[in-house]
Write a protein that holds these residues in place. Structure first.
Motif, PDB file in Angstrom:
ATOM      1  N   UNK A 111       0.816  -1.204   0.000  1.00 14.26           N
ATOM      2  CA  UNK A 111       0.000   0.000   0.000  1.00 14.26           C
ATOM      3  C   UNK A 111       0.851   1.255   0.000  1.00 14.26           C
ATOM      4  N   UNK A 112       0.293   2.310  -0.627  1.00 11.16           N
ATOM      5  CA  UNK A 112       0.974   3.603  -0.690  1.00 11.16           C
ATOM      6  C   UNK A 112      -0.057   4.699  -0.467  1.00 11.16           C
ATOM      7  N   UNK A 113       0.415   5.906  -0.320  1.00  9.25           N
ATOM      8  CA  UNK A 113      -0.447   7.083  -0.254  1.00  9.25           C
ATOM      9  C   UNK A 113      -1.457   7.040   0.870  1.00  9.25           C
ATOM     10  N   UNK A 114      -2.685   7.422   0.543  1.00  3.72           N
ATOM     11  CA  UNK A 114      -3.757   7.528   1.531  1.00  3.72           C
ATOM     12  C   UNK A 114      -4.000   6.206   2.251  1.00  3.72           C
ATOM     13  N   UNK A 115      -3.974   5.105   1.517  1.00  2.00           N
ATOM     14  CA  UNK A 115      -4.240   3.802   2.127  1.00  2.00           C
ATOM     15  C   UNK A 115      -3.190   3.481   3.185  1.00  2.00           C
ATOM     16  N   UNK A 116      -1.934   3.724   2.861  1.00  2.00           N
ATOM     17  CA  UNK A 116      -0.848   3.487   3.825  1.00  2.00           C
ATOM     18  C   UNK A 116      -1.030   4.369   5.060  1.00  2.00           C
ATOM     19  N   UNK A 117      -1.416   5.617   4.851  1.00  2.00           N
ATOM     20  CA  UNK A 117      -1.642   6.532   5.973  1.00  2.00           C
ATOM     21  C   UNK A 117      -2.793   6.047   6.853  1.00  2.00           C
ATOM     22  N   UNK A 118      -3.857   5.546   6.243  1.00  2.00           N
ATOM     23  CA  UNK A 118      -4.994   5.032   7.007  1.00  2.00           C
ATOM     24  C   UNK A 118      -4.581   3.822   7.847  1.00  2.00           C
ATOM     25  N   UNK A 119      -3.736   2.962   7.284  1.00  2.00           N
ATOM     26  CA  UNK A 119      -3.243   1.791   8.010  1.00  2.00           C
ATOM     27  C   UNK A 119      -2.375   2.238   9.188  1.00  2.00           C
ATOM     28  N   UNK A 134     -11.563  -0.819   8.851  1.00  2.00           N
ATOM     29  CA  UNK A 134     -11.063  -1.744   7.828  1.00  2.00           C
ATOM     30  C   UNK A 134     -11.775  -1.478   6.498  1.00  2.00           C
ATOM     31  N   UNK A 135     -13.079  -1.234   6.564  1.00  2.00           N
ATOM     32  CA  UNK A 135     -13.830  -0.914   5.337  1.00  2.00           C
ATOM     33  C   UNK A 135     -13.299   0.365   4.688  1.00  2.00           C
ATOM     34  N   UNK A 136     -12.987   1.347   5.493  1.00  2.00           N
ATOM     35  CA  UNK A 136     -12.433   2.606   4.988  1.00  2.00           C
ATOM     36  C   UNK A 136     -11.108   2.347   4.260  1.00  2.00           C
ATOM     37  N   UNK A 137     -10.264   1.505   4.839  1.00  2.00           N
ATOM     38  CA  UNK A 137      -8.982   1.165   4.211  1.00  2.00           C
ATOM     39  C   UNK A 137      -9.229   0.404   2.909  1.00  2.00           C
ATOM     40  N   UNK A 138     -10.166  -0.526   2.940  1.00  2.00           N
ATOM     41  CA  UNK A 138     -10.491  -1.318   1.747  1.00  2.00           C
ATOM     42  C   UNK A 138     -10.987  -0.416   0.614  1.00  2.00           C
ATOM     43  N   UNK A 139     -11.871   0.508   0.958  1.00  2.00           N
ATOM     44  CA  UNK A 139     -12.399   1.447  -0.040  1.00  2.00           C
ATOM     45  C   UNK A 139     -11.261   2.271  -0.631  1.00  2.00           C
ATOM     46  N   UNK A 140     -10.377   2.749   0.226  1.00  2.00           N
ATOM     47  CA  UNK A 140      -9.233   3.537  -0.238  1.00  2.00           C
ATOM     48  C   UNK A 140      -8.336   2.715  -1.156  1.00  2.00           C
ATOM     49  N   UNK A 141      -8.050   1.492  -0.749  1.00  2.00           N
ATOM     50  CA  UNK A 141      -7.170   0.623  -1.542  1.00  2.00           C
ATOM     51  C   UNK A 141      -7.772   0.301  -2.904  1.00  2.00           C
ATOM     52  N   UNK A 164      -9.660   2.280  -4.497  1.00  2.00           N
ATOM     53  CA  UNK A 164      -9.729   3.512  -5.279  1.00  2.00           C
ATOM     54  C   UNK A 164     -11.130   3.933  -5.642  1.00  2.00           C
ATOM     55  N   UNK A 165     -12.079   3.634  -4.768  1.00  2.00           N
ATOM     56  CA  UNK A 165     -13.452   4.066  -5.036  1.00  2.00           C
ATOM     57  C   UNK A 165     -13.863   5.082  -3.993  1.00  2.00           C
ATOM     58  N   UNK A 166     -14.766   5.975  -4.374  1.00  3.78           N
ATOM     59  CA  UNK A 166     -15.163   7.046  -3.468  1.00  3.78           C
ATOM     60  C   UNK A 166     -16.324   6.652  -2.578  1.00  3.78           C
ATOM     61  N   UNK A 167     -17.240   5.829  -3.068  1.00 11.81           N
ATOM     62  CA  UNK A 167     -18.411   5.455  -2.288  1.00 11.81           C
ATOM     63  C   UNK A 167     -18.069   4.326  -1.332  1.00 11.81           C
ATOM     64  N   UNK A 168     -18.860   4.182  -0.294  1.00 13.95           N
ATOM     65  CA  UNK A 168     -18.686   3.077   0.642  1.00 13.95           C
ATOM     66  C   UNK A 168     -19.067   1.768  -0.063  1.00 13.95           C
ATOM     67  N   UNK A 169     -18.518   0.687   0.422  1.00 11.63           N
ATOM     68  CA  UNK A 169     -18.708  -0.630  -0.188  1.00 11.63           C
ATOM     69  C   UNK A 169     -20.172  -0.926  -0.479  1.00 11.63           C
ATOM     70  N   UNK A 170     -21.028  -0.792   0.527  1.00 17.06           N
ATOM     71  CA  UNK A 170     -22.411  -1.222   0.361  1.00 17.06           C
ATOM     72  C   UNK A 170     -23.198  -0.353  -0.609  1.00 17.06           C
ATOM     73  N   UNK A 171     -22.733   0.858  -0.909  1.00 15.42           N
ATOM     74  CA  UNK A 171     -23.454   1.715  -1.844  1.00 15.42           C
ATOM     75  C   UNK A 171     -23.262   1.247  -3.275  1.00 15.42           C
ATOM     76  N   UNK A 172     -22.021   1.158  -3.734  1.00 16.33           N
ATOM     77  CA  UNK A 172     -21.753   0.769  -5.110  1.00 16.33           C
ATOM     78  C   UNK A 172     -22.033  -0.696  -5.375  1.00 16.33           C
ATOM     79  N   UNK A 173     -21.604  -1.546  -4.460  1.00 21.31           N
ATOM     80  CA  UNK A 173     -21.776  -2.988  -4.654  1.00 21.31           C
ATOM     81  C   UNK A 173     -23.242  -3.377  -4.615  1.00 21.31           C
ATOM     82  N   UNK A 174     -24.004  -2.747  -3.719  1.00 25.11           N
ATOM     83  CA  UNK A 174     -25.413  -3.104  -3.581  1.00 25.11           C
ATOM     84  C   UNK A 174     -26.171  -2.822  -4.869  1.00 25.11           C
ATOM     85  N   UNK A 175     -25.830  -1.702  -5.523  1.00 23.34           N
ATOM     86  CA  UNK A 175     -26.506  -1.378  -6.777  1.00 23.34           C
ATOM     87  C   UNK A 175     -26.213  -2.425  -7.836  1.00 23.34           C
ATOM     88  N   UNK A 176     -24.935  -2.825  -7.931  1.00 22.85           N
ATOM     89  CA  UNK A 176     -24.558  -3.841  -8.899  1.00 22.85           C
ATOM     90  C   UNK A 176     -25.218  -5.164  -8.577  1.00 22.85           C
TER      91      UNK A 176
END
Length: 137
Positions: free
Chosen positions: A59-67, A86-93, A95-107
């Motif tokens: 990890x680099x950048x924002x994700x590394x900082x969050x960790x 952990x979800x925040x780190x996952x979302x950052x890693x 590279x998506x802006x929305x939370x997991x359940x928002x984008x994934x739920x639609x799909x």
């Protein structure tokens, strides 16, 4: 075929755990204390640190900082919701802006609607074939 969720479970989550374990040890925590903070076995911490497990992603950048921030907050006992962090780190890693359940739920909803339509069409075809076989018998 590997789905995005499989990729996350098999590669991303172990890499996050590995990075957290390494960061906690760098900050002076023992492997046993690190295991306790992360809720994992001490042997898993050892494997993360030695690179035998969770080594596929760096990890680099924002994700590394969050960790790094999560590791320090764990040490300071300032983590009210570990899963959310952990979800925040996952979302950052990812590279998506929305939370997991928002984008994934639609799909998932779109796919479930398509799957239900396919299943219904398939069942109607099977029912017709079953009726035809029964009338011939």
């Amino acid at each position: 075929m590997e789905t995005p969720c499989q990729k996350i479970v098999w590669d991303l989550v172990p890499a996050i755990r590995a990075s957290l374990a390494i960061e906690l040890v760098k900050k002076g925590q023992s492997q046993a204390a690190t295991a306790k903070l992360l809720g994992i076995a001490p042997s898993a911490v050892s494997q993360y640190i030695s690179g035998k497990r969770g080594y596929r992603i760096e990890f680099q950048g924002e994700t590394k900082e969050l960790i790094e921030k999560l590791a320090q907050d764990l040490i300071d006992n300032k983590v009210p919701d570990f899963v959310a962090r952990i979800c925040e780190i996952c979302v950052s890693a990812r590279g998506i802006e929305k939370k997991c359940n928002t984008g994934c739920a639609e799909e998932q909803t779109d796919n479930k609607t398509e799957d239900k339509a396919d299943d219904k069409a398939g069942n109607q075809t099977e029912d017709k074939e079953d009726s035809k076989e029964n009338s011939e018998a």
